[in-house]
Design a protein around this motif. Structure first.
Motif, PDB file in Angstrom:
ATOM      1  N   ALA A  14      20.487  18.525   0.560  1.00 37.85           N
ATOM      2  CA  ALA A  14      21.058  17.969  -0.668  1.00 37.85           C
ATOM      3  C   ALA A  14      20.351  18.576  -1.873  1.00 37.85           C
ATOM      4  CB  ALA A  14      20.916  16.459  -0.683  1.00 37.85           C
ATOM      5  N   PRO A  15      21.082  18.962  -2.911  1.00 41.68           N
ATOM      6  CA  PRO A  15      20.440  19.538  -4.089  1.00 41.68           C
ATOM      7  C   PRO A  15      19.686  18.481  -4.886  1.00 41.68           C
ATOM      8  CG  PRO A  15      22.761  19.190  -4.524  1.00 41.68           C
ATOM      9  CD  PRO A  15      22.548  18.843  -3.077  1.00 41.68           C
ATOM     10  N   THR A  16      18.713  18.916  -5.659  1.00 38.51           N
ATOM     11  CA  THR A  16      18.042  18.027  -6.605  1.00 38.51           C
ATOM     12  C   THR A  16      18.981  17.769  -7.765  1.00 38.51           C
ATOM     13  OG1 THR A  16      15.863  18.871  -6.011  1.00 38.51           O
ATOM     14  CG2 THR A  16      16.067  17.786  -8.154  1.00 38.51           C
ATOM     15  N   ILE A  17      19.167  16.484  -8.109  1.00 34.98           N
ATOM     16  CA  ILE A  17      20.088  16.145  -9.194  1.00 34.98           C
ATOM     17  C   ILE A  17      19.378  15.259 -10.217  1.00 34.98           C
ATOM     18  CG2 ILE A  17      22.106  16.336  -7.695  1.00 34.98           C
ATOM     19  CD1 ILE A  17      22.234  13.253  -7.679  1.00 34.98           C
ATOM     20  N   ASN A  26      20.750  23.463 -12.595  1.00 38.70           N
ATOM     21  CA  ASN A  26      20.328  24.639 -11.839  1.00 38.70           C
ATOM     22  C   ASN A  26      20.149  24.292 -10.361  1.00 38.70           C
ATOM     23  OD1 ASN A  26      20.263  26.086 -14.210  1.00 38.70           O
ATOM     24  ND2 ASN A  26      18.033  25.995 -14.451  1.00 38.70           N
ATOM     25  N   ASN A  27      20.105  25.329  -9.531  1.00 38.01           N
ATOM     26  CA  ASN A  27      19.777  25.192  -8.101  1.00 38.01           C
ATOM     27  C   ASN A  27      20.759  24.290  -7.345  1.00 38.01           C
ATOM     28  OD1 ASN A  27      17.234  26.740  -8.210  1.00 38.01           O
ATOM     29  ND2 ASN A  27      16.516  25.029  -9.472  1.00 38.01           N
ATOM     30  N   GLN A  28      22.017  24.432  -7.653  1.00 33.17           N
ATOM     31  CA  GLN A  28      23.055  23.707  -6.909  1.00 33.17           C
ATOM     32  C   GLN A  28      23.675  24.639  -5.866  1.00 33.17           C
ATOM     33  OE1 GLN A  28      23.808  20.129  -8.040  1.00 33.17           O
ATOM     34  NE2 GLN A  28      21.763  20.856  -8.574  1.00 33.17           N
ATOM     35  N   ASN A  29      23.816  24.147  -4.666  1.00 34.20           N
ATOM     36  CA  ASN A  29      24.434  24.953  -3.605  1.00 34.20           C
ATOM     37  C   ASN A  29      24.934  23.994  -2.523  1.00 34.20           C
ATOM     38  OD1 ASN A  29      25.282  26.871  -1.799  1.00 34.20           O
ATOM     39  ND2 ASN A  29      23.253  27.662  -1.305  1.00 34.20           N
ATOM     40  N   TYR A  30      26.210  23.606  -2.605  1.00 40.05           N
ATOM     41  CA  TYR A  30      26.735  22.637  -1.647  1.00 40.05           C
ATOM     42  C   TYR A  30      28.242  22.785  -1.520  1.00 40.05           C
ATOM     43  CZ  TYR A  30      27.824  19.875  -5.883  1.00 40.05           C
ATOM     44  OH  TYR A  30      28.301  19.455  -7.106  1.00 40.05           O
ATOM     45  N   ASN A  31      28.762  22.215  -0.427  1.00 39.74           N
ATOM     46  CA  ASN A  31      30.194  22.271  -0.139  1.00 39.74           C
ATOM     47  C   ASN A  31      30.863  20.948  -0.504  1.00 39.74           C
ATOM     48  OD1 ASN A  31      30.126  24.895   1.040  1.00 39.74           O
ATOM     49  ND2 ASN A  31      29.333  24.008   2.931  1.00 39.74           N
ATOM     50  N   ILE A  32      32.068  21.062  -1.045  1.00 35.77           N
ATOM     51  CA  ILE A  32      32.907  19.917  -1.387  1.00 35.77           C
ATOM     52  C   ILE A  32      34.150  20.012  -0.508  1.00 35.77           C
ATOM     53  CG2 ILE A  32      34.141  18.723  -3.228  1.00 35.77           C
ATOM     54  CD1 ILE A  32      32.340  20.395  -5.186  1.00 35.77           C
ATOM     55  N   THR A  43      27.168  45.377 -13.434  1.00 38.22           N
ATOM     56  CA  THR A  43      26.604  44.109 -13.899  1.00 38.22           C
ATOM     57  C   THR A  43      27.314  42.944 -13.223  1.00 38.22           C
ATOM     58  OG1 THR A  43      28.096  44.205 -15.786  1.00 38.22           O
ATOM     59  CG2 THR A  43      25.851  44.992 -16.130  1.00 38.22           C
ATOM     60  N   ALA A  44      26.668  41.770 -13.271  1.00 38.04           N
ATOM     61  CA  ALA A  44      27.151  40.623 -12.500  1.00 38.04           C
ATOM     62  C   ALA A  44      28.228  39.854 -13.234  1.00 38.04           C
ATOM     63  CB  ALA A  44      25.986  39.697 -12.199  1.00 38.04           C
ATOM     64  N   VAL A  45      29.223  39.451 -12.502  1.00 38.74           N
ATOM     65  CA  VAL A  45      30.226  38.507 -12.972  1.00 38.74           C
ATOM     66  C   VAL A  45      30.473  37.526 -11.833  1.00 38.74           C
ATOM     67  CG1 VAL A  45      32.577  38.192 -13.754  1.00 38.74           C
ATOM     68  CG2 VAL A  45      31.287  40.212 -14.474  1.00 38.74           C
ATOM     69  N   CYS A  46      30.252  36.226 -12.079  1.00 42.61           N
ATOM     70  CA  CYS A  46      30.384  35.198 -11.046  1.00 42.61           C
ATOM     71  C   CYS A  46      29.508  35.498  -9.826  1.00 42.61           C
ATOM     72  CB  CYS A  46      31.836  35.034 -10.608  1.00 42.61           C
ATOM     73  SG  CYS A  46      32.929  34.390 -11.882  1.00 42.61           S
ATOM     74  N   LEU A  47      28.337  36.076 -10.069  1.00 44.19           N
ATOM     75  CA  LEU A  47      27.448  36.380  -8.961  1.00 44.19           C
ATOM     76  C   LEU A  47      26.361  35.332  -8.814  1.00 44.19           C
ATOM     77  CD1 LEU A  47      26.693  38.326  -6.719  1.00 44.19           C
ATOM     78  CD2 LEU A  47      25.332  39.624  -8.372  1.00 44.19           C
ATOM     79  N   TYR A  48      25.917  34.765  -9.927  1.00 39.37           N
ATOM     80  CA  TYR A  48      24.807  33.812  -9.887  1.00 39.37           C
ATOM     81  C   TYR A  48      25.262  32.361 -10.036  1.00 39.37           C
ATOM     82  CZ  TYR A  48      22.023  38.040 -10.307  1.00 39.37           C
ATOM     83  OH  TYR A  48      21.473  39.276 -10.085  1.00 39.37           O
ATOM     84  N   ASP A  49      26.229  32.101 -10.873  1.00 40.48           N
ATOM     85  CA  ASP A  49      26.803  30.755 -11.033  1.00 40.48           C
ATOM     86  C   ASP A  49      28.306  30.860 -10.824  1.00 40.48           C
ATOM     87  OD1 ASP A  49      24.242  30.088 -11.775  1.00 40.48           O
ATOM     88  OD2 ASP A  49      24.691  29.802 -13.890  1.00 40.48           O
ATOM     89  N   PHE A  50      28.869  30.062  -9.928  1.00 43.06           N
ATOM     90  CA  PHE A  50      30.307  30.168  -9.684  1.00 43.06           C
ATOM     91  C   PHE A  50      30.805  28.986  -8.871  1.00 43.06           C
ATOM     92  CE2 PHE A  50      28.156  32.475  -6.287  1.00 43.06           C
ATOM     93  CZ  PHE A  50      28.704  31.918  -5.148  1.00 43.06           C
ATOM     94  N   TYR A  82      30.099  25.130  -4.582  1.00 48.60           N
ATOM     95  CA  TYR A  82      29.552  25.229  -5.936  1.00 48.60           C
ATOM     96  C   TYR A  82      28.129  25.760  -5.841  1.00 48.60           C
ATOM     97  CZ  TYR A  82      28.075  23.716 -10.631  1.00 48.60           C
ATOM     98  OH  TYR A  82      27.605  23.663 -11.910  1.00 48.60           O
ATOM     99  N   ARG A  83      27.844  26.795  -6.634  1.00 50.25           N
ATOM    100  CA  ARG A  83      26.515  27.405  -6.555  1.00 50.25           C
ATOM    101  C   ARG A  83      26.043  27.818  -7.943  1.00 50.25           C
ATOM    102  NH1 ARG A  83      25.688  31.984  -2.136  1.00 50.25           N
ATOM    103  NH2 ARG A  83      26.108  30.120  -0.880  1.00 50.25           N
TER     104      ARG A  83
END
Length: 557
Positions: free
Chosen positions: A281-284, A368-374, A442-449, A521-522
């Motif tokens: 679970a991510p820190t919220i 920050n630091n979100q990585n989970y499935n919905i 360069t990055a597009v939707c690579l780090y937050d998406f 969501y990441r």
């Protein structure tokens, strides 16, 4: 003479029956006293205090109960055993059949049939009750199994709902008091709907549908507040069904939000974390009322486990902290379990899904630091299973931004020499993973998406990753000339250079037909610039400002 002999025989038989009756009653009283004593010892060991003596209305000495055991996620297991034997007298009178039952493979048989037969409904109508039980083993010959999807109101500790809408468990009134619960409403057979809540730090929860509320006194900072959720089939309140998942419902949840300055923008100051589950679970932090989490745990029938829920409160935060979290323990094999690795699970054909700390308010920030499935259960639509799921940005908002991932800082028109380029940069809706411009990738939707596998718009344009200020699968376009975009925009923000002119994208409806329906969501650990490092194959990305996350309405079709 014959009449006198018959009379003597009748008197002798009556004396024998009376003696057997007295012995049976004496045995019954001795068993009841011993059972009460061992019951009190069990609760003293399990919960740290001795319960009030159980009265005969709630305890029947000839009442073995049988419960269903669901291992892992298998729906049905048909075995039988005496689950309460360890808590009661060890030297009770046993028949040959009782010994045979105890030698069977361990399991628990449940259901209304077994309960009615073995609760003394039939057996206690014969005397003496301890010596003649013609129906004692009948339940073991009936193929009845416990159904984890059905809350049997005849059983103790099944779920119930009070008249005020609070979730609780069915239990006798004195047992509700023993666990510190509050009776609200009634169940059948004289039981009450017991609402259990705890408002302390450092406690342990073993009851289903327990509410963890913030202490009545203000929470000081810096400090911590933790709660342990204990799953163990040796506990009488969990004996009936092993637990495989925990669902947390944030009835209310407000703590300090993420940092808004420096290099820690988007990183939580106050934190809420989960430990001990197999789900990461991510820190919220911030405001998360109405959100929920599903936490996978190893089956408590296999091994006991503890899950820790912990708040850490930082110094210097003026936020008034408060929470009310409903803790539901979900039995193994139930059809309402969330799929594995799904932190959130939605079970309606329509609804609203939001990222943690998304608010219809000014100043809310993406975490920050979100990585989970919905995940979304495939529902019936017009009596048929849905074949696609569509999402669109939330409507009816006041000031909240319904989609804001990888937002960039505004660039003044004077700095680039073109107002259209400014509009292009500020309305970014990039899709995919990278762009290459002037030989620089360069990055597009690579780090937050937000990942929606197979997502398509009404024109059948497909992309999987979505970020920027709009939900749209169309790549970045600008009304400025390609030469102006290539020459000016990369120099100011090399992460966001687009192809030739074509118009600014707006949010549109995105649909996917890939089942099971889910999104990922990441976000990374920062909102600042990610410098490109050739040696480590790191692709650069520009800074983010004011990201709020997402709010989406979904509909299955």
């Amino acid at each position: 003479m014959l009449k006198f002999t018959c009379l003597l025989l009748i008197v002798a038989l009556m004396l024998q029956v009376s003696r057997a009756w007295d012995e049976g009653n004496n045995n019954e009283e001795e068993q009841l006293a011993a059972a009460r004593q061992q019951s009190d010892e069990y609760f003293a060991n399990a919960f740290g205090y001795t319960s009030n003596p159980w009265d005969s209305a709630y305890y029947q000495p000839s009442t073995p109960e049988y419960f269903g055991s669901i291992q892992g996620r298998n729906p049905v297991i048909r075995t039988s055993v005496h689950p309460f034997s360890k808590y009661f007298v060890a030297n009770l009178v046993k028949t040959e059949n009782d010994e045979e039952e105890n030698n069977q493979a361990e399991g628990r048989l449940g259901g209304l049939g077994a309960n009615l037969i073995n609760t003394g409904l039939f057996n206690n109508r014969f005397t003496p009750a301890n010596t003649w039980r013609p129906f004692a083993n009948l339940a073991n010959r009936i193929p009845i199994s416990y159904n984890p999807n059905y809350d049997n109101p005849l059983d103790t500790f099944d779920a119930c709902t009070s008249p005020s809408g609070d979730a609780g468990i069915c239990a006798p009134g004195n047992i509700c008091s023993l666990f510190g619960g509050r009776p609200s409403g009634s169940c059948i057979l004289g039981k009450v709907c017991c609402i259990n809540s705890i408002s302390t730090c450092g406690g342990t929860v073993t009851l289903n549908n327990t509410f963890w509320q913030s202490p009545s006194t203000a929470v000081s900072a810096p400090s911590t507040c933790a709660l342990t959720v204990r799953m163990d089939t040796k506990l009488v309140e969990q004996l009936k069904r092993p637990i495989c998942q925990i669902r947390l419902d944030f009835v209310s949840f407000t703590i300090g939000g993420p940092s808004t300055t420096g290099t820690t923008i988007g990183t939580c100051t106050d934190t809420f974390t989960v430990g001990g589950s197999t789900t990461t679970a991510p820190t919220i932090c911030g405001v998360n009322s109405g959100q929920h989490m599903y936490l996978d745990i190893p089956s408590s029938a296999v091994t006991p486990s503890n899950v820790q829920l912990m708040f850490n409160f930082a110094a210097g935060t003026t936020t008034t902290r408060g929470w009310n979290i409903k803790i539901a323990m979900l039995p193994c094999g139930a059809r309402y379990l969330a799929p594995t690795d799904c932190l959130q699970y939605f079970t309606a054909s329509t609804g609203r899904v939001k990222s943690f700390n998304w608010q219809d308010a000014a100043g809310a920030l993406q975490l920050n630091n979100q990585n989970y499935n919905i995940c979304f259960r495939t529902e019936l639509v017009s009596s048929q299973r849905a074949t696609q799921m569509c999402v669109s940005v939330c409507t009816g908002l006041t000031i909240g931004d319904a989609f804001s991932i990888t937002t960039v800082a505004p660039i003044a028109a004077a700095d680039v020499g073109s107002a259209t380029v400014t509009a292009f940069v500020n309305s970014l809706s990039a899709v995919g993973t990278t762009f290459t411009n002037n030989g620089v990738t360069t990055a597009v939707c690579l780090y937050d998406f937000l990942l929606i596998a197979g997502g398509r718009d009404a024109n059948n344009v497909e992309q999987d990753r979505y970020c920027g200020n709009a939900l749209n699968p169309v790549p970045i376009n600008t009304p400025a000339t390609a030469a102006a975009a290539a020459a000016v925009v990369p120099a100011l923000n090399p992460a966001f250079a687009g192809p030739a002119a074509g118009g600014l994208p707006n949010s549109v409806q995105v649909c996917t037909s890939i089942r099971p329906f889910r999104m990922t969501y990441r976000t990374d650990s920062q909102e600042t610039t990610v410098p490109a490092v050739v040696a480590s194959n790191t692709i650069g990305a520009g800074p983010d400002t004011g990201n709020t996350g997402f709010c989406l309405d979904y509909q299955e079709r």
